[in-house]
Scaffold this motif. Structure first.
Motif, PDB file in Angstrom:
ATOM      1  N   ARG A 182     -14.064 -35.604   5.657  1.00 51.16           N
ATOM      2  CA  ARG A 182     -13.875 -34.186   5.993  1.00 51.16           C
ATOM      3  C   ARG A 182     -13.918 -33.344   4.730  1.00 51.16           C
ATOM      4  O   ARG A 182     -13.248 -33.669   3.753  1.00 51.16           O
ATOM      5  CB  ARG A 182     -12.509 -33.958   6.647  1.00 51.16           C
ATOM      6  N   ARG A 218     -11.790 -13.462   7.390  1.00 50.23           N
ATOM      7  CA  ARG A 218     -12.450 -13.968   8.600  1.00 50.23           C
ATOM      8  C   ARG A 218     -13.970 -13.773   8.508  1.00 50.23           C
ATOM      9  O   ARG A 218     -14.729 -14.583   8.994  1.00 50.23           O
ATOM     10  CB  ARG A 218     -11.943 -13.215   9.830  1.00 50.23           C
ATOM     11  N   HIS A 255      -8.754 -20.427   8.374  1.00 55.49           N
ATOM     12  CA  HIS A 255      -8.413 -19.079   7.912  1.00 55.49           C
ATOM     13  C   HIS A 255      -7.005 -19.155   7.332  1.00 55.49           C
ATOM     14  O   HIS A 255      -6.023 -19.226   8.070  1.00 55.49           O
ATOM     15  CB  HIS A 255      -8.459 -18.126   9.112  1.00 55.49           C
ATOM     16  N   ARG A 309       1.779 -22.968   5.247  1.00 53.50           N
ATOM     17  CA  ARG A 309       0.776 -23.328   6.259  1.00 53.50           C
ATOM     18  C   ARG A 309      -0.246 -24.344   5.738  1.00 53.50           C
ATOM     19  O   ARG A 309      -1.145 -24.737   6.474  1.00 53.50           O
ATOM     20  CB  ARG A 309       0.049 -22.080   6.765  1.00 53.50           C
ATOM     21  N   VAL A 361      -1.576 -27.603   7.674  1.00 54.06           N
ATOM     22  CA  VAL A 361      -2.668 -27.747   8.645  1.00 54.06           C
ATOM     23  C   VAL A 361      -3.871 -28.470   8.026  1.00 54.06           C
ATOM     24  O   VAL A 361      -4.692 -29.057   8.742  1.00 54.06           O
ATOM     25  CB  VAL A 361      -3.148 -26.379   9.221  1.00 54.06           C
ATOM     26  N   LEU A 407      -7.232 -32.854  13.156  1.00 51.56           N
ATOM     27  CA  LEU A 407      -8.268 -31.831  13.372  1.00 51.56           C
ATOM     28  C   LEU A 407      -7.742 -30.672  14.219  1.00 51.56           C
ATOM     29  O   LEU A 407      -8.051 -29.510  13.968  1.00 51.56           O
ATOM     30  CB  LEU A 407      -9.486 -32.464  14.054  1.00 51.56           C
ATOM     31  N   ALA A 447      -4.621 -29.743  14.393  1.00 51.02           N
ATOM     32  CA  ALA A 447      -3.682 -28.971  13.569  1.00 51.02           C
ATOM     33  C   ALA A 447      -4.429 -28.003  12.658  1.00 51.02           C
ATOM     34  O   ALA A 447      -4.001 -26.867  12.458  1.00 51.02           O
ATOM     35  CB  ALA A 447      -2.812 -29.923  12.747  1.00 51.02           C
ATOM     36  N   LEU A 448      -5.575 -28.445  12.131  1.00 57.47           N
ATOM     37  CA  LEU A 448      -6.363 -27.570  11.254  1.00 57.47           C
ATOM     38  C   LEU A 448      -6.816 -26.315  12.010  1.00 57.47           C
ATOM     39  O   LEU A 448      -6.869 -25.219  11.455  1.00 57.47           O
ATOM     40  CB  LEU A 448      -7.580 -28.327  10.706  1.00 57.47           C
ATOM     41  N   LEU A 496      -5.232 -24.658  14.000  1.00 52.55           N
ATOM     42  CA  LEU A 496      -4.185 -23.631  14.057  1.00 52.55           C
ATOM     43  C   LEU A 496      -4.459 -22.545  13.027  1.00 52.55           C
ATOM     44  O   LEU A 496      -3.899 -21.453  13.092  1.00 52.55           O
ATOM     45  CB  LEU A 496      -2.806 -24.252  13.787  1.00 52.55           C
ATOM     46  N   ALA A 497      -5.305 -22.877  12.053  1.00 53.09           N
ATOM     47  CA  ALA A 497      -5.677 -21.892  11.032  1.00 53.09           C
ATOM     48  C   ALA A 497      -7.098 -21.388  11.260  1.00 53.09           C
ATOM     49  O   ALA A 497      -7.724 -20.878  10.340  1.00 53.09           O
ATOM     50  CB  ALA A 497      -5.553 -22.514   9.652  1.00 53.09           C
ATOM     51  N   ASP A 498      -7.605 -21.538  12.472  1.00 53.64           N
ATOM     52  CA  ASP A 498      -8.939 -21.018  12.771  1.00 53.64           C
ATOM     53  C   ASP A 498      -8.909 -19.485  12.668  1.00 53.64           C
ATOM     54  O   ASP A 498      -7.863 -18.865  12.873  1.00 53.64           O
ATOM     55  CB  ASP A 498      -9.347 -21.421  14.192  1.00 53.64           C
ATOM     56  N   GLU A 499     -10.050 -18.896  12.344  1.00 54.77           N
ATOM     57  CA  GLU A 499     -10.080 -17.440  12.215  1.00 54.77           C
ATOM     58  C   GLU A 499     -10.110 -16.746  13.568  1.00 54.77           C
ATOM     59  O   GLU A 499      -9.941 -15.525  13.653  1.00 54.77           O
ATOM     60  CB  GLU A 499     -11.271 -16.988  11.364  1.00 54.77           C
ATOM     61  N   ASN A 515      -8.373 -16.170  17.168  1.00 57.58           N
ATOM     62  CA  ASN A 515      -7.048 -16.338  17.785  1.00 57.58           C
ATOM     63  C   ASN A 515      -7.076 -17.237  19.012  1.00 57.58           C
ATOM     64  O   ASN A 515      -6.148 -17.996  19.264  1.00 57.58           O
ATOM     65  CB  ASN A 515      -6.483 -14.985  18.221  1.00 57.58           C
ATOM     66  N   GLN A 517      -6.977 -20.706  18.009  1.00 55.31           N
ATOM     67  CA  GLN A 517      -5.615 -21.059  17.581  1.00 55.31           C
ATOM     68  C   GLN A 517      -4.741 -21.360  18.800  1.00 55.31           C
ATOM     69  O   GLN A 517      -3.954 -22.304  18.794  1.00 55.31           O
ATOM     70  CB  GLN A 517      -4.991 -19.909  16.809  1.00 55.31           C
ATOM     71  N   GLY A 520       3.020 -28.993  12.652  1.00 57.17           N
ATOM     72  CA  GLY A 520       1.908 -28.041  12.603  1.00 57.17           C
ATOM     73  C   GLY A 520       2.242 -26.782  13.376  1.00 57.17           C
ATOM     74  O   GLY A 520       2.005 -25.660  12.912  1.00 57.17           O
ATOM     75  N   ASN A 553       4.743 -24.550  11.653  1.00 62.70           N
ATOM     76  CA  ASN A 553       4.145 -23.757  10.574  1.00 62.70           C
ATOM     77  C   ASN A 553       3.273 -22.613  11.078  1.00 62.70           C
ATOM     78  O   ASN A 553       2.886 -21.742  10.312  1.00 62.70           O
ATOM     79  CB  ASN A 553       3.299 -24.649   9.660  1.00 62.70           C
ATOM     80  N   ALA A 554       2.963 -22.643  12.370  1.00 63.94           N
ATOM     81  CA  ALA A 554       2.070 -21.606  12.906  1.00 63.94           C
ATOM     82  C   ALA A 554       2.838 -20.449  13.537  1.00 63.94           C
ATOM     83  O   ALA A 554       2.232 -19.509  14.037  1.00 63.94           O
ATOM     84  CB  ALA A 554       1.124 -22.220  13.935  1.00 63.94           C
TER      85      ALA A 554
END
Lengths: 293, 683
Positions: A146, A154, A202, A210, A213, B496, B498-499, B501-504, B506, B509, B531, B534-535
């Motif tokens: 990965r 964004r 993001h 954070r 993540v 994956l 959990a990652l 959760l930081a997507d741009e 919403n 997320q 995770g 933290n979100a």
């Protein structure tokens, strides 16, 4: 003075200071005093879009409007230089491919997992560069690989996900990597198998809580990002990186950056063509206690 | 304007002056305006009368002219006045009832009809009694009007009065009563209806009522009626018959043999109804009966109806009764049809009929599969989508390649159906789908369609592919990939998710939070808790709310502290989600955990917390509920009383009494009174 500078609202020194501190609190980026006019010029478009008359009102919007937080992101996006390109600082990448990847391969035999983090990845060129280098090494076939990129904007993440670049992004790329791109109407697009190795998040680098993540990683590339940060923010980010790295994991900074006055937790490793930082194998789980604040 | 001026203005020869006088009178109403207003109601000009009716509707009671209005409908000299007065009395409803009831015995014969008509708009027990008497009047007009009025009022007493007239000597009254009961959809017993069936005048109306009897004896007359020679009667009988068949399985069973032997004459009539422009109910009923009668000749019309009108479940059920015997006629029909929608319906029915009674014979299987495969190549999307939908049940390994091709279709219905079919194949034979997918690009929205298939195939390739989809620039693809990762599970998938959760985006997320809430590791623990914790700092309230719900879904005690903090969220939706989540986790001291919610500024949050306490039978629930009886919001006080009642907290009685003594809100008082009764009963 060119006419351009006289059109639109002017930023007063106190407004500059307030906005500068707000941005600094938000993402750690510190604008020097001589940035006042640059900030004025770059943010005017935002004021126009929001139909805001002056910078005092814009500051108020950023602080108290429901969309204020999203607007700070946009402001940072406008104020910072997102310009990057593929295979930037190639000597360092060569060291990564020839010396670091074999080490990580040897160390990860059991888990067969490799995670690399491109922190502050902007439009994604570094992420794909790293993925190509990993693929080229032929060391990690059948592994869970990965490459994760993050950014506070964004907009740039959307560009990164599209993975299609114009000529300027290819200015430093050696010819032999052309095969990893396919021609498309908008430019050249990263091949699907390389894109498949890459994920994006993001994430504000100052929001270290954070970082979880991202998961644990073998190497972090954070090149030419921390130069914009003040010392306290830099320390905070480096502490977060330390927590994310596996013991023995590598930290790559830009050629003009160092951890001097920031952290002593990392050890310096001399590679044939570069110096990199490494989290000690017998790492103290919290070496930063008392050091950062 | 005073009464004299009003009266004077009404003498003017210009109707517009008179109309304006009525309007002006409405603006400065005086006690002596009653007589001139009655005069205006009887004005020669309709515009003046209309204005007067509107004014009288507002102030007739106040001006004391209700009796005058009743007198006005009893006179026969001024028709305009009579109709205007009737309009006003009907509008007055209950307020006019006493005067109308009083007038009924003495009203002139010609006027009783109008008195009854006005009473019909009043309602009330006393009015029903009077109308019931009027329904027995020797004057058929009055009795008929009373039956009409009773039908409008409704209720058991009114229906009983109407039912009494089913045996009236006057056939028209019997008809009026029967029709009124039909409009009320009232039950009429077989015994009551049987004698009415022989009456030519009543027969058609009685047939409708037969459908509601739930009596097996009603079958015969309804089946006979299908042979009668008017389209309308057959339609009415068909509707009643389907209703009767739907009322009990015994009746449906008894009808089965009768319907299979249905005469050609009845079939012809039903086909005519089905093809006619009659009301949709009659046509649906005809289709159902023909399907039950296994009428091959009607199959095309039935399919046409199913394809072009809202599909009727009883019709489809009746067709399913054909089982294997319906497959061939349906396939034959399929080959003859031009309309794509009809071909789609015929195909789906053929595929369904072949499976309805278990595994089909090899011969049937081959024919249906052949039709499905041919239909996958049809030029019409509707047919291809239908074939793909059927293949969810019919597909085998050989179909995988073709279905992968269809999963790439730009037509969403086809792509989704093909993907579902691929999932079915993957269930039995993951390797065949894996082979079919080799070399397939998951770029674009096709990735979203294929994500569930990838998850179903499973194995290490699945995670690789889903990881690749997570880098897609389309958020829908990333959301689908997350659902897929949730199904695959495991540590790598959890990382994956959990990652994301930081997507741009919403929405991505939110899906990531939902999936993390559901994920469990091999020990049954939720790997997503940290995770999710933290979100919770997301700037978007709907993301925070989703995270709170997901934390609740983990059931993990590690989430409790975070959820308690979320109770203080400035956004009520987030606080509500946290309350629900805490209720789901049910930590030992729920009341302590919910403290923040019990003092939230939004009463809805407080109510959610009280409900959670009560539902969890928390030991602290009674005392918190008693405290909440003093909450500033009436709805919180009301709910507290209701919950104390439902929990039957006997020791709350003094607090409930005290609360009732000071309570000013009607609804809260009602709840407190009810709670006191419940608590006293419990004691």
């Amino acid at each position: 003075m060119p006419l351009l500078f006289d059109s639109g609202p002017r930023i007063k020194p106190e407004e500059f200071r307030l906005l500068r501190d707000l941005v600094n609190d938000f993402c750690g980026i510190r604008f020097p005093d001589d940035m006042q006019f640059t900030m004025e010029r770059k943010l005017r478009e935002r004021l126009q879009t929001l139909e805001i008359n002056d910078f005092a009102e814009y500051y108020h919007y950023l602080r108290y409007h429901p969309d204020g937080r999203a607007e700070i992101e946009r402001a940072v996006d406008v104020l910072t230089t997102n310009e990057t390109y593929l295979f930037r600082e190639e000597y360092q990448l060569r060291a990564f491919q020839r010396e670091v990847l074999p080490l990580l391969h040897e160390r990860g035999q059991q888990q067969r997992r490799l995670s690399i983090w491109s922190a502050g990845c902007s439009t994604g060129e570094e992420v794909y560069t790293l993925a190509i280098l990993i693929r080229e090494s032929h060391l990690f076939e059948g592994w869970d690989v990965r490459v994760i990129g993050n950014d506070i904007s964004r907009r740039v993440l959307q560009v990164a996900r599209r993975a299609t670049y114009g000529n300027s992004s290819f200015r430093a790329m050696p010819q032999n990597y052309q095969e990893y791109f396919v021609e498309s109407p908008e430019g050249r697009t990263v091949r699907a198998d390389i894109r498949a190795m890459c994920n994006f998040a993001h994430l504000n680098l100052l929001d270290t809580a954070r970082y979880s993540v991202i998961g644990a990683v073998d190497a972090i590339f954070c090149r030419n990002v921390l130069i914009y940060f003040d010392t306290a923010s830099r320390r905070k980010v480096i502490e977060g990186f330390y927590e994310r790295l596996y013991p023995g994991g590598f930290l790559f900074l830009g050629h003009s950056e160092s951890l001097l006055n920031v952290s002593t937790a990392f050890e310096l490793v001399h590679l044939s063509s570069d110096l990199v930082y490494r989290k000690p194998l017998a790492a103290d789980p919290s070496p930063f206690r008392g050091e950062t604040r | 304007m005073n009464g004299d001026q009003f009266r004077k203005a009404l003498q003017d020869g210009d109707p517009e002056v008179r109309r304006r006088a009525v309007v002006a009178a409405g603006a400065s109403l005086g006690r002596d305006f009653g007589p001139p207003l009655m005069q205006a109601l009887g004005d020669a000009d309709w515009r003046v009368r209309k204005e007067a009716v509107q004014l009288a509707n507002r102030c007739a009671v106040e001006l004391g002219i209700v009796d005058d209005l009743v007198l006005a409908i009893c006179q026969g000299d001024n028709v305009g006045l009579r109709n205007a007065a009737l309009d006003v009395l009907e509008e007055l409803g209950q307020a006019a009832a006493p005067a109308l009831i009083a007038a009924l015995p003495t009203a002139p014969e010609h006027a009783r009809k109008f008195v009854v008509e006005a009473l019909g708009e009043s309602g009330g027990e006393r009015v029903v009694e009077e109308l019931a008497k009027a329904a027995l009047s020797d004057d058929a007009n009055v009795a008929g009007e009373a039956i009409e009025a009773l039908a409008r009022i409704g209720g058991p007493a009114a229906e009983a009065a109407i039912r009494g007239r089913l045996t009236a000597s006057d056939a028209f009254l019997r008809l009026a009563a029967l029709d009124a009961l039909n409009r009320r959809d009232a039950f009429i017993s077989w015994e009551e209806l049987k004698p009415l069936l022989d009456d030519r005048l009543l027969r058609r109306v009685a047939l409708t009522a037969l459908g509601r009897t739930g009596h097996v004896e009603a079958l015969d007359p309804l089946l006979e009626a299908l042979e009668e020679s008017t389209l309308h009667t057959v339609g009415v009988a068909a509707s009643a018959l389907t209703r009767l068949l739907g009322s009990s399985s015994e009746i449906a069973q008894a009808a089965e043999a009768r319907l299979s032997e249905l005469s050609e004459r009845a079939r012809t009539w039903l086909r005519a109804v089905l093809a006619s422009g009659q009301d949709a109910d009659a046509r649906r009923a005809a289709a159902e009966l023909l399907a039950r009668a296994r009428d091959v000749e009607a199959l095309a019309s039935i399919v046409n109806q199913l394809a072009h009108e809202a599909p009727s479940a009883p019709v489809i059920e009746a067709l399913r009764g054909w089982g294997l015997s319906g497959v061939d006629p349906m396939l034959t029909l399929l080959s003859r049809l031009d309309s794509a929608e009809e071909r789609a319906v015929a195909l789906e029915l053929a595929a369904d009929l072949a499976l309805v009674h278990g595994t089909p014979t090899e011969d049937v299987r081959t024919r249906v599969k052949g039709a499905l495969r041919r239909s996958l190549l049809d030029s019409e999307h509707a047919v291809v989508a239908a074939a793909a939908r059927c293949l969810v049940l019919w597909a085998d390994e050989e179909d995988a390649d073709m279905l992968v091709g269809h999963a790439m279709s730009a037509e969403p219905a086809i792509a989704r159906a093909a993907a579902r079919a691929l999932e079915t194949i993957a269930e039995r034979s993951p390797d065949s789908v894996e082979r079919a997918l080799a070399g397939t690009s998951f770029d674009g929205l096709q990735g979203a369609v294929l994500a569930p298939v990838i998850a179903k195939i499973g194995g290490p390739h699945a995670i690789d592919r889903l990881q690749a989809l997570m880098s897609a620039d389309d958020a829908e693809v990333r959301r689908a990939a997350l659902h897929g990762l949730g199904r695959v599970g495991g540590e790598r998938a959890a990382g994956l998710v959990a990652l994301a959760l930081a997507d741009e985006d919403n929405e991505v997320q939110i899906v990531a939070a939902q999936v993390l809430g559901r994920l469990r590791d091999e020990n049954g623990d939720a790997p997503g808790v940290s995770g999710l914790v933290n979100a919770v700092g997301s700037e978007f309230a709907h993301v925070r709310a989703a995270v709170a719900r997901a934390l609740g879904q983990t059931g993990s005690l590690r989430a409790v502290d975070t959820l308690c903090e979320m109770l203080g969220d400035e956004d009520s939706g987030v606080a509500m989600a946290a309350v629900e989540a805490l209720g789901q986790i049910s930590p030992g001291e729920l009341a302590q955990s919910l403290k923040g919610a019990l003092h939230h500024h939004d009463p809805e949050v407080v109510k959610a917390a009280l409900r959670a306490l009560a539902n969890g039978h928390d030991p602290a629930a009674p005392s918190e509920l008693i405290q909440a009886l003093s909450h500033p919001a009436w709805d919180v006080r009301q709910l507290s009383a209701e919950l104390l009642a439902s929990l039957c907290v006997v020791e709350a009685e003094p607090a409930l009494r005290a609360a009732l003594a000071r309570e000013t809100d009607d609804l809260a008082r009602e709840a407190l009174e009810h709670a006191l009764t419940a608590v006293a009963g419990g004691a």
